[in-house]
Design a protein around this motif. Structure first.
Motif: not given
Length: 134
Positions: A13, A17, A21, A63
């Motif tokens: 993750l 992420v 993004v 992020p």
């Protein structure tokens, strides 16, 4: 393990992420504007306006800071850089001159440097001053 990331999927993750993004943010802020502006004197600018690039940078701070606060600065840097590099390559690859590769390289170097600095600062700020390891 640290941060409760025992599951292999959860370990991905912090890098996934930002990597997901970044191209989505590129498409939202820059992907729709493909026309250069021609000024009365014949000069051209664009296709992006400064507010679009600022919006992209501010969107990507989320992020990068998220991963930095979770003490995953390398994941923030690599994920964001990979996502922006892929998005710029896709967006600019139809350039017939071949010079788009230089622009993509500059995006890669710039995003690597900027996200490295930001995620490093965020990770330092997120450290436990008491040294308890939390």
């Amino acid at each position: 393990m640290r941060n409760g990331l025992q599951n292999p999927v959860l370990r991905l993750l912090p890098a996934a992420v930002p990597a997901l993004v970044a191209p989505l943010a590129w498409a939202a802020w820059l992907g729709w504007d493909q026309q250069r502006d021609v000024h009365p004197d014949g000069s051209t600018t664009g296709p992006y306006e400064p507010w679009q690039v600022i919006g992209l940078v501010l969107t990507l701070l989320v992020p990068v800071c998220w991963a930095g606060f979770r003490r995953h600065p390398a994941s923030a840097v690599l994920g964001t850089t990979a996502g922006l590099t892929a998005a710029s390559w896709y967006d600019w690859s139809d350039d017939g001159s071949g010079l788009f590769a230089i622009g993509v390289g500059l995006v890669m170097i710039g995003s690597l440097a900027a996200t490295g600095a930001v995620s490093g600062l965020i990770t330092l700020a997120a450290q436990d001053p008491a040294g308890t390891g939390r």
